[in-house]
Design a protein around this motif. Sequence first.
Motif, short mmCIF file in Angstrom:
data_model
loop_
_atom_site.label_atom_id
_atom_site.label_comp_id
_atom_site.label_asym_id
_atom_site.label_seq_id
_atom_site.Cartn_x
_atom_site.Cartn_y
_atom_site.Cartn_z
N GLY A 88 0.85 -1.40 0.25
CA GLY A 88 0.48 0.67 -0.04
C GLY A 88 0.79 0.90 0.35
O GLY A 88 2.42 0.95 -0.19
N TYR A 89 0.27 2.41 0.62
CA TYR A 89 1.07 4.03 0.88
C TYR A 89 1.15 4.38 1.63
O TYR A 89 0.08 4.37 2.53
CB TYR A 89 0.26 4.65 -0.84
N ILE A 110 -2.72 3.35 3.33
CA ILE A 110 -4.29 2.72 2.70
C ILE A 110 -3.71 1.64 1.92
O ILE A 110 -1.74 1.20 1.51
CB ILE A 110 -4.67 3.87 1.53
N PRO A 111 -4.14 0.65 1.88
CA PRO A 111 -3.49 -0.69 0.63
C PRO A 111 -3.89 -0.21 -0.67
O PRO A 111 -4.30 1.00 -1.30
CB PRO A 111 -5.19 -1.48 1.21
N GLU A 112 -3.66 -0.76 -1.43
CA GLU A 112 -3.23 -0.83 -2.95
C GLU A 112 -4.22 -0.37 -3.59
O GLU A 112 -4.34 0.88 -4.43
CB GLU A 112 -2.36 -2.49 -3.09
N ALA A 113 -5.67 -1.02 -3.31
CA ALA A 113 -6.87 -0.81 -3.57
C ALA A 113 -7.38 0.45 -3.56
O ALA A 113 -8.41 1.02 -4.35
CB ALA A 113 -7.67 -1.89 -3.56
N ALA A 114 -6.92 1.22 -2.16
CA ALA A 114 -7.48 2.25 -2.19
C ALA A 114 -6.55 3.84 -2.79
O ALA A 114 -6.81 5.05 -2.84
CB ALA A 114 -8.05 2.29 -1.12
N ARG A 115 -6.01 3.47 -3.53
CA ARG A 115 -4.53 4.20 -4.46
C ARG A 115 -5.50 5.21 -4.89
O ARG A 115 -4.89 6.72 -4.98
CB ARG A 115 -3.68 3.82 -5.24
N ARG A 116 -6.36 5.45 -5.86
CA ARG A 116 -6.98 5.75 -6.61
C ARG A 116 -8.18 6.59 -6.06
O ARG A 116 -9.13 7.35 -7.26
CB ARG A 116 -7.37 5.69 -8.16
N ALA A 147 2.95 9.11 -11.25
CA ALA A 147 2.22 9.21 -11.05
C ALA A 147 2.07 9.05 -9.58
O ALA A 147 1.47 8.69 -8.52
CB ALA A 147 2.76 7.61 -10.91
N GLN A 148 2.66 10.23 -8.62
CA GLN A 148 2.58 10.69 -7.81
C GLN A 148 2.69 9.48 -6.72
O GLN A 148 3.16 9.34 -5.76
CB GLN A 148 1.30 11.14 -7.40
#
Length: 225
Positions: A88-89, A110-116, A147-148
């Motif tokens: 995640g990030y 946040i998990p990978e799925a919530a990136r956008r 991609a920030q």
Amino acid sequence: MKRYIFPLILGVVGCAILLNLGFWQLRRLAWKEQMLAEISAQIAGPAQDLPTEGTDTRALKYTPVMMAGATTGAEVLVLSGQKGVGPGYEVISAFETGEGRQVLLDRGFIPEAARRSPRPGTALIVAGNLHWPEETDSYTPAPDLAAQVWYARDVPAMAEHLGTEPVLVVAARIEGDTQGVTPQPIAITGIPNDHRNYAITWFSLAIVWAGMTAFLLWRIRRQQI
């Protein structure tokens, strides 16, 4: 007797060196535990206002602060991961205080799925700690600005990119809409303290060295019989 002198000296000197290294690690352990206790006390201390603009916050690392304001919607994502969740990030947002200052806010994970997922500006009251991570070195990849996505928290670089002061606050508690971001408070668990294991290793090697010396002396004695 001459055949005993060299292995005996080698054994005594070797054991002395290894034992000295073990005791040195024990002294380092005591120093590190004291340092960690001081850091823990500082992290949990009474919250203060942000230091005045222009203050070098490197010397104020771990200082508790409280601030109210709002995120601006500008952010960078630092590649991270969490046990039991996966990759995640860390969300680093530009945060504008009620006095009009803009600083960096590490809102959490946040998990990978919530990136956008959208994270527009939102009003928050933040209790956290000043921080100055030392995560970059010559092997750290340059951030993917398109991609920030960043690969380490670099306070001066992130502040320049987001147009804020080079001040980073890591959130411990947030009042307001967290927008799915989970705070990751600063804790001493991330500070390495392996001196006990190092001491055990050196003392174990000293025991092995002493055993090898005793075995060599025994072999020499057997050859003389």
